[in-house]
Enzyme design. Structure first.
Site, PDB file in Angstrom:
ATOM      1  CE  LYS A 168      -4.250   1.127   0.711  1.00  0.00           C
ATOM      2  NZ  LYS A 168      -5.518   0.329   0.264  1.00  0.00           N
ATOM      3  CB  VAL A 205     -19.245  -0.236  -2.171  1.00  0.00           C
ATOM      4  CG1 VAL A 205     -19.609  -1.685  -2.058  1.00  0.00           C
ATOM      5  CG2 VAL A 205     -17.992  -0.105  -2.562  1.00  0.00           C
ATOM      6  N   GLY A 225     -24.281   4.092   4.610  1.00  0.00           N
ATOM      7  CA  GLY A 225     -23.362   4.488   3.367  1.00  0.00           C
ATOM      8  C   GLY A 225     -23.874   3.931   2.115  1.00  0.00           C
ATOM      9  N   GLY A 231     -22.900   5.029  -0.879  1.00  0.00           N
ATOM     10  CA  GLY A 231     -21.939   5.429  -1.762  1.00  0.00           C
ATOM     11  C   GLY A 231     -21.474   4.384  -3.023  1.00  0.00           C
TER      12      GLY A 231
HETATM   13  P1  NAD Z   1     -17.708   6.167  -1.050  1.00  0.00           P
HETATM   14  O1  NAD Z   1     -17.076   7.227  -0.531  1.00  0.00           O
HETATM   15  O2  NAD Z   1     -18.197   6.009  -2.421  1.00  0.00           O
HETATM   16  O3  NAD Z   1     -19.379   6.016  -0.118  1.00  0.00           O
HETATM   17  C1  NAD Z   1     -19.148   6.101   1.407  1.00  0.00           C
HETATM   18  C2  NAD Z   1     -20.617   6.617   1.733  1.00  0.00           C
HETATM   19  O4  NAD Z   1     -20.689   6.749   3.132  1.00  0.00           O
HETATM   20  C3  NAD Z   1     -20.807   7.979   1.101  1.00  0.00           C
HETATM   21  O5  NAD Z   1     -22.060   8.103   0.612  1.00  0.00           O
HETATM   22  C4  NAD Z   1     -20.868   9.083   2.294  1.00  0.00           C
HETATM   23  O6  NAD Z   1     -21.751   9.973   2.412  1.00  0.00           O
HETATM   24  C5  NAD Z   1     -21.157   7.721   3.479  1.00  0.00           C
HETATM   25  N1  NAD Z   1     -20.576   8.019   4.658  1.00  0.00           N
HETATM   26  C6  NAD Z   1     -19.654   8.741   5.290  1.00  0.00           C
HETATM   27  N2  NAD Z   1     -19.829   8.397   6.685  1.00  0.00           N
HETATM   28  C7  NAD Z   1     -20.791   8.285   7.053  1.00  0.00           C
HETATM   29  C8  NAD Z   1     -21.348   7.731   8.321  1.00  0.00           C
HETATM   30  N3  NAD Z   1     -20.745   8.039   9.446  1.00  0.00           N
HETATM   31  N4  NAD Z   1     -22.875   7.484   8.369  1.00  0.00           N
HETATM   32  C9  NAD Z   1     -23.463   7.016   7.309  1.00  0.00           C
HETATM   33  N5  NAD Z   1     -22.776   7.286   5.820  1.00  0.00           N
HETATM   34  C10 NAD Z   1     -21.729   7.623   5.941  1.00  0.00           C
HETATM   35  O7  NAD Z   1     -17.138   4.902  -0.705  1.00  0.00           O
HETATM   36  P2  NAD Z   1     -17.132   3.448  -1.665  1.00  0.00           P
HETATM   37  O8  NAD Z   1     -16.245   3.345  -2.616  1.00  0.00           O
HETATM   38  O9  NAD Z   1     -18.574   3.222  -1.524  1.00  0.00           O
HETATM   39  O10 NAD Z   1     -16.548   2.574  -0.183  1.00  0.00           O
HETATM   40  C11 NAD Z   1     -17.268   2.259   0.894  1.00  0.00           C
HETATM   41  C12 NAD Z   1     -16.240   1.420   2.196  1.00  0.00           C
HETATM   42  O11 NAD Z   1     -16.241   0.323   1.379  1.00  0.00           O
HETATM   43  C13 NAD Z   1     -15.210   2.252   2.570  1.00  0.00           C
HETATM   44  O12 NAD Z   1     -15.117   1.819   3.838  1.00  0.00           O
HETATM   45  C14 NAD Z   1     -14.158   1.550   1.749  1.00  0.00           C
HETATM   46  O13 NAD Z   1     -12.764   1.723   2.174  1.00  0.00           O
HETATM   47  C15 NAD Z   1     -14.811   0.143   1.730  1.00  0.00           C
HETATM   48  N6  NAD Z   1     -14.119  -0.881   0.316  1.00  0.00           N
HETATM   49  C16 NAD Z   1     -14.465  -0.014  -0.920  1.00  0.00           C
HETATM   50  C17 NAD Z   1     -14.073  -0.464  -2.059  1.00  0.00           C
HETATM   51  C18 NAD Z   1     -14.344  -0.101  -3.464  1.00  0.00           C
HETATM   52  O14 NAD Z   1     -14.030  -0.830  -4.477  1.00  0.00           O
HETATM   53  N7  NAD Z   1     -14.874   0.972  -3.768  1.00  0.00           N
HETATM   54  C19 NAD Z   1     -13.296  -1.999  -1.977  1.00  0.00           C
HETATM   55  C20 NAD Z   1     -13.035  -2.362  -0.845  1.00  0.00           C
HETATM   56  C21 NAD Z   1     -13.537  -1.788   0.479  1.00  0.00           C
END
Ligand code: NAD
Length: 344
Positions: free
Chosen positions: A80, A181, A177, A179
């Site tokens: 990383k 995912v 969340g 977002g």
């Molecule tokens: P993203 O930034 O697109 O979405 C995160 C969402 O969470 C946003 O809509 C944000 O408004 C919301 N959020 C933030 N704090 C919050 C809270 N306290 N309560 C409720 N909602 C809250 O991120 P993502 O890409 O969807 O990833 C989500 C999680 O999955 C992260 O922890 C990331 O590290 C993990 N992850 C993502 C991937 C990937 O492929 N994107 C892969 C492995 C792990």
């Protein structure tokens, strides 16, 4: 602890500190373990308070990548990188070109990809100078849909243990969340007829999924106390602690967020309450499977999906190991992943 002592404690092979005054670049690249192949793990761009914070983050995250990549059967090691500074002020083509030169200097021992504050556009700029970057828009692109698919498959495997059937029809799932995912996970849940309850700090995202999929909005206060079958944390990490675990009213915790548990005590608290916890790095590996395919062979979306769907079996394997040895699912995941590395 000094840096070498920390490397020893985490089991790292190599830590590289890089600096280019001309573009304001300061970064740390951590190669944790290359027993299985070159190290894969994204680059995080964050305005860390100090160097110690950045080092702590990169050591912990790169160790996690070794386990995630091993458990997913990628034949890749773990690494990383963190870039220290304000992304809004520092990002430029020259900046990413300079960073790419440093990645090249490792001769293919480390492959980077997207992570927090590193977008597909940034990855494309790194790719103008370096071949050691994946998740490029031209090939595998945004990993989130694959991550969501893997979380869904893991959740179904977990459901088969908790509810005697892997069907999610009629099951109530609380998604935190909405977002990249979380939103895609909601599609899978809706398609299977689950009752979806959602919370996001961004109200517009909640409204969209309520309007489109008929999800039910809940408040932040209700997040951990809502009666449900499954809690899917898909926002940030450190959501469940030994203190707040007692308020959960679910049977299964299965989400995308990395490091959902504050510590091992949180995992213990869940187990004591009879709540099954699916280790995050096992079920959120879909994204890294997608990126990893760029390194290990010719990229093919069908093969990526096949590999992602195997998260179902991996999850079952880990649950069986936990049961057989009387250990937590978290410990079982670690044992399984290290077993893969050792068999190397
Ligand atoms: P993203 O930034 O697109 O979405 C995160 C969402 O969470 C946003 O809509 C944000 O408004 C919301 N959020 C933030 N704090 C919050 C809270 N306290 N309560 C409720 N909602 C809250 O991120 P993502 O890409 O969807 O990833 C989500 C999680 O999955 C992260 O922890 C990331 O590290 C993990 N992850 C993502 C991937 C990937 O492929 N994107 C892969 C492995 C792990």
């Amino acid at each position: 602890m000094n840096t070498l002592e920390q490397m020893k404690a985490y089991g790292h092979e190599q830590i590289v500190f890089v600096r280019d005054e001309a573009v304001g670049l300061q970064a740390i690249i951590a190669i944790h373990d290359t027993t299985l192949g070159p190290a894969l793990g994204g680059t995080r761009f964050w305005n860390y308070g100090n160097e110690e914070e950045a080092l702590f983050d990169v050591l912990r995250l790169s160790q996690g990548m070794t386990m995630k990549n091993a458990a997913a059967g990628l034949g890749l090691g773990g690494g990383k990188a963190v870039i220290i500074g304000d992304p809004a002020k520092l990002k430029s083509r020259e900046f990413f070109h300079s960073y790419a030169h440093f990645i090249n200097s490792l001769g293919g021992k480390y492959y980077t990809a997207e992570d927090v504050n590193i977008s597909e556009t940034d990855v494309a700029m790194i790719n103008e100078v370096s071949e050691y970057v994946v998740g490029t828009p031209a090939i595998s692109g945004n990993p989130a849909p694959f991550t969501a698919r893997g979380v869904y498959m893991g959740m179904k495997a977990g459901a088969s243990k908790c509810f005697a059937s892997d069907s999610l029809e009629g099951k109530t799932v609380v998604v935190q969340g909405i977002g990249s995912v979380g939103r895609k996970l909601c599609n899978y849940l809706a398609n299977e007829g689950a009752i979806i309850k959602v919370y996001d700090i961004d109200r517009a995202k909640v409204d969209e999924v309520v309007d489109t999929l008929g999800a039910i909005a809940i408040s932040g206060d209700e997040l951990l106390t809502t009666e449900c079958d499954i809690f899917a944390p898909c926002a940030l990490g450190a959501v469940i602690s030994s203190t707040n675990a007692v308020s959960l009213k679910c049977r299964l915790v299965a989400g995308a967020a990395n490091n959902v548990l504050v510590d091992a005590a949180a995992g213990k608290a869940l187990a004591q309450m009879g709540i099954l916890y699916l280790p995050d790095y096992i079920i959120n590996a879909g994204g890294v499977i997608n990126c990893g395919m760029e390194i290990t062979g010719s990229y093919d979306v069908g093969r990526v999906n096949e590999q992602v769907d195997k998260i179902y079996d991996t999850t079952l394997r880990i649950l069986a190991l936990a049961e057989e040895k009387g250990i937590s699912t978290y410990q079982a995941a670690e044992e399984y992943a290290w077993g893969v590395v050792m068999a190397g």
